[in-house]
Design a protein around this motif. Structure first.
Motif, PDB file in Angstrom:
ATOM      1  N   ALA A  21       3.211  -6.148  -2.517  1.00  0.00           N
ATOM      2  CA  ALA A  21       4.503  -6.483  -3.114  1.00  0.00           C
ATOM      3  C   ALA A  21       4.760  -7.958  -2.815  1.00  0.00           C
ATOM      4  CB  ALA A  21       5.603  -5.613  -2.534  1.00  0.00           C
ATOM      5  N   PRO A  22       4.516  -8.848  -3.784  1.00  0.00           N
ATOM      6  CA  PRO A  22       4.602 -10.284  -3.513  1.00  0.00           C
ATOM      7  C   PRO A  22       5.988 -10.774  -3.118  1.00  0.00           C
ATOM      8  CG  PRO A  22       4.073  -9.890  -5.825  1.00  0.00           C
ATOM      9  CD  PRO A  22       4.073  -8.569  -5.144  1.00  0.00           C
ATOM     10  N   LEU A  23       7.041 -10.179  -3.657  1.00  0.00           N
ATOM     11  CA  LEU A  23       8.384 -10.659  -3.306  1.00  0.00           C
ATOM     12  C   LEU A  23       8.709 -10.452  -1.835  1.00  0.00           C
ATOM     13  CD1 LEU A  23      10.468  -9.609  -6.433  1.00  0.00           C
ATOM     14  CD2 LEU A  23       9.627 -11.875  -5.821  1.00  0.00           C
ATOM     15  N   SER A  24       8.284  -9.346  -1.280  1.00  0.00           N
ATOM     16  CA  SER A  24       8.537  -9.079   0.141  1.00  0.00           C
ATOM     17  C   SER A  24       7.320  -9.418   1.009  1.00  0.00           C
ATOM     18  CB  SER A  24       8.900  -7.609   0.352  1.00  0.00           C
ATOM     19  OG  SER A  24       7.814  -6.779  -0.032  1.00  0.00           O
ATOM     20  N   GLN A  25       6.237  -9.847   0.380  1.00  0.00           N
ATOM     21  CA  GLN A  25       4.967 -10.149   1.056  1.00  0.00           C
ATOM     22  C   GLN A  25       4.521  -8.980   1.933  1.00  0.00           C
ATOM     23  OE1 GLN A  25       5.286 -14.024   2.984  1.00  0.00           O
ATOM     24  NE2 GLN A  25       4.511 -14.959   1.119  1.00  0.00           N
ATOM     25  N   THR A  26       4.575  -7.790   1.341  1.00  0.00           N
ATOM     26  CA  THR A  26       4.200  -6.570   2.048  1.00  0.00           C
ATOM     27  C   THR A  26       2.867  -6.059   1.517  1.00  0.00           C
ATOM     28  OG1 THR A  26       6.523  -5.997   2.356  1.00  0.00           O
ATOM     29  CG2 THR A  26       4.913  -4.225   2.614  1.00  0.00           C
ATOM     30  N   LEU A  27       1.911  -5.935   2.414  1.00  0.00           N
ATOM     31  CA  LEU A  27       0.608  -5.369   2.092  1.00  0.00           C
ATOM     32  C   LEU A  27       0.606  -3.922   2.554  1.00  0.00           C
ATOM     33  CD1 LEU A  27      -2.425  -5.618   1.259  1.00  0.00           C
ATOM     34  CD2 LEU A  27      -2.856  -6.261   3.651  1.00  0.00           C
ATOM     35  N   VAL A  28       0.229  -3.025   1.654  1.00  0.00           N
ATOM     36  CA  VAL A  28       0.166  -1.606   1.983  1.00  0.00           C
ATOM     37  C   VAL A  28      -1.287  -1.162   1.860  1.00  0.00           C
ATOM     38  CG1 VAL A  28       1.000   0.697   1.409  1.00  0.00           C
ATOM     39  CG2 VAL A  28       2.498  -1.281   1.099  1.00  0.00           C
ATOM     40  N   VAL A  29      -1.788  -0.549   2.929  1.00  0.00           N
ATOM     41  CA  VAL A  29      -3.181  -0.100   2.955  1.00  0.00           C
ATOM     42  C   VAL A  29      -3.190   1.410   3.178  1.00  0.00           C
ATOM     43  CG1 VAL A  29      -5.409  -0.306   4.119  1.00  0.00           C
ATOM     44  CG2 VAL A  29      -3.928  -2.316   3.915  1.00  0.00           C
ATOM     45  N   ARG A  30      -3.861   2.123   2.282  1.00  0.00           N
ATOM     46  CA  ARG A  30      -4.025   3.569   2.454  1.00  0.00           C
ATOM     47  C   ARG A  30      -5.457   3.825   2.925  1.00  0.00           C
ATOM     48  NH1 ARG A  30      -2.916   6.547  -2.630  1.00  0.00           N
ATOM     49  NH2 ARG A  30      -5.048   6.025  -3.160  1.00  0.00           N
ATOM     50  N   PHE A  31      -5.558   4.503   4.044  1.00  0.00           N
ATOM     51  CA  PHE A  31      -6.863   4.807   4.614  1.00  0.00           C
ATOM     52  C   PHE A  31      -7.343   6.165   4.110  1.00  0.00           C
ATOM     53  CE2 PHE A  31      -4.971   1.669   7.329  1.00  0.00           C
ATOM     54  CZ  PHE A  31      -6.032   0.831   7.621  1.00  0.00           C
ATOM     55  N   GLU A  38       1.809  -0.286   6.466  1.00  0.00           N
ATOM     56  CA  GLU A  38       2.584  -1.277   5.726  1.00  0.00           C
ATOM     57  C   GLU A  38       2.695  -2.535   6.595  1.00  0.00           C
ATOM     58  OE1 GLU A  38       6.345  -0.094   3.544  1.00  0.00           O
ATOM     59  OE2 GLU A  38       7.132  -1.207   5.257  1.00  0.00           O
ATOM     60  N   TYR A  39       2.078  -3.612   6.144  1.00  0.00           N
ATOM     61  CA  TYR A  39       2.053  -4.868   6.897  1.00  0.00           C
ATOM     62  C   TYR A  39       3.050  -5.849   6.307  1.00  0.00           C
ATOM     63  CZ  TYR A  39      -2.134  -3.136   9.118  1.00  0.00           C
ATOM     64  OH  TYR A  39      -3.015  -2.378   9.846  1.00  0.00           O
ATOM     65  N   ALA A  40       3.872  -6.456   7.172  1.00  0.00           N
ATOM     66  CA  ALA A  40       4.925  -7.374   6.737  1.00  0.00           C
ATOM     67  C   ALA A  40       4.472  -8.824   6.798  1.00  0.00           C
ATOM     68  CB  ALA A  40       6.157  -7.195   7.626  1.00  0.00           C
ATOM     69  N   HIS A  41       4.999  -9.618   5.874  1.00  0.00           N
ATOM     70  CA  HIS A  41       4.829 -11.076   5.848  1.00  0.00           C
ATOM     71  C   HIS A  41       3.370 -11.519   5.727  1.00  0.00           C
ATOM     72  CE1 HIS A  41       9.025 -11.065   6.851  1.00  0.00           C
ATOM     73  NE2 HIS A  41       8.774 -10.381   7.936  1.00  0.00           N
ATOM     74  N   VAL A  42       2.627 -10.820   4.892  1.00  0.00           N
ATOM     75  CA  VAL A  42       1.224 -11.187   4.658  1.00  0.00           C
ATOM     76  C   VAL A  42       1.187 -12.165   3.480  1.00  0.00           C
ATOM     77  CG1 VAL A  42      -1.078 -10.333   4.115  1.00  0.00           C
ATOM     78  CG2 VAL A  42       0.484  -8.922   5.481  1.00  0.00           C
ATOM     79  N   PRO A  43       0.642 -13.348   3.671  1.00  0.00           N
ATOM     80  CA  PRO A  43       0.634 -14.355   2.600  1.00  0.00           C
ATOM     81  C   PRO A  43      -0.200 -13.910   1.390  1.00  0.00           C
ATOM     82  CG  PRO A  43      -0.052 -15.318   4.713  1.00  0.00           C
ATOM     83  CD  PRO A  43       0.041 -13.833   4.903  1.00  0.00           C
ATOM     84  N   PRO A  44       0.248 -14.270   0.200  1.00  0.00           N
ATOM     85  CA  PRO A  44      -0.477 -13.889  -1.017  1.00  0.00           C
ATOM     86  C   PRO A  44      -1.920 -14.395  -1.030  1.00  0.00           C
ATOM     87  CG  PRO A  44       1.604 -14.953  -1.577  1.00  0.00           C
ATOM     88  CD  PRO A  44       1.473 -14.997  -0.096  1.00  0.00           C
ATOM     89  N   ALA A  45      -2.167 -15.572  -0.505  1.00  0.00           N
ATOM     90  CA  ALA A  45      -3.529 -16.115  -0.501  1.00  0.00           C
ATOM     91  C   ALA A  45      -4.467 -15.233   0.323  1.00  0.00           C
ATOM     92  CB  ALA A  45      -3.526 -17.541   0.049  1.00  0.00           C
ATOM     93  N   ALA A  62     -10.894  -8.308  10.940  1.00  0.00           N
ATOM     94  CA  ALA A  62     -10.920  -9.684  11.421  1.00  0.00           C
ATOM     95  C   ALA A  62      -9.630 -10.451  11.162  1.00  0.00           C
ATOM     96  CB  ALA A  62     -12.097 -10.432  10.790  1.00  0.00           C
ATOM     97  N   LEU A  63      -8.973 -10.197  10.020  1.00  0.00           N
ATOM     98  CA  LEU A  63      -7.874 -11.073   9.618  1.00  0.00           C
ATOM     99  C   LEU A  63      -6.516 -10.405   9.397  1.00  0.00           C
ATOM    100  CD1 LEU A  63      -9.931 -13.290   7.169  1.00  0.00           C
ATOM    101  CD2 LEU A  63      -9.150 -13.883   9.462  1.00  0.00           C
ATOM    102  N   ILE A  64      -6.460  -9.084   9.453  1.00  0.00           N
ATOM    103  CA  ILE A  64      -5.178  -8.412   9.215  1.00  0.00           C
ATOM    104  C   ILE A  64      -4.768  -7.548  10.402  1.00  0.00           C
ATOM    105  CG2 ILE A  64      -3.937  -6.780   7.732  1.00  0.00           C
ATOM    106  CD1 ILE A  64      -5.735  -7.863   5.415  1.00  0.00           C
ATOM    107  N   ARG A  65      -5.620  -6.638  10.818  1.00  0.00           N
ATOM    108  CA  ARG A  65      -5.293  -5.719  11.917  1.00  0.00           C
ATOM    109  C   ARG A  65      -4.905  -6.516  13.168  1.00  0.00           C
ATOM    110  NH1 ARG A  65      -9.369  -1.233  13.011  1.00  0.00           N
ATOM    111  NH2 ARG A  65      -7.888   0.026  11.850  1.00  0.00           N
TER     112      ARG A  65
END
Length: 84
Positions: A21-31, A38-45, A62-65
């Motif tokens: 969700a780019p407006l809230s910069q929320t990345l959601v990962v389903r395992f 639900e990860y907060a403030h993840v940059p779009p790049a 390496a870069l999110i967890r």
């Protein structure tokens, strides 16, 4: 809004799908276990790089967890994507 209907299915042993969700910069990962993170403030790049990565699991580890605030839902049915 259902992130997984427009999200990316992942060719990964552990990660089933991801949505952003780019407006809230929320990345959601389903395992594959059924858990949703639900990860907060993840940059779009970073999300673009994640989507393009050869190994989703290695990139994620390496870069999110452990680098972003996270809310964990043990099952997808507990997760409400409308509030993102």
């Amino acid at each position: 809004m259902r992130l997984f209907r427009t999200g990316l299915k992942c060719p990964s042993v552990v990660i089933e799908a991801m949505g952003y969700a780019p407006l809230s910069q929320t990345l959601v990962v389903r395992f594959r276990s059924g858990a949703v993170y639900e990860y907060a403030h993840v940059p779009p790049a970073l999300v673009r790089l994640f989507r393009r990565s050869q190994s989703k699991g290695k990139f994620f580890n390496a870069l999110i967890r452990g680098r972003y605030a996270v809310k964990i839902y043990e099952r997808e049915r507990e997760y409400d994507a409308r509030r993102v």
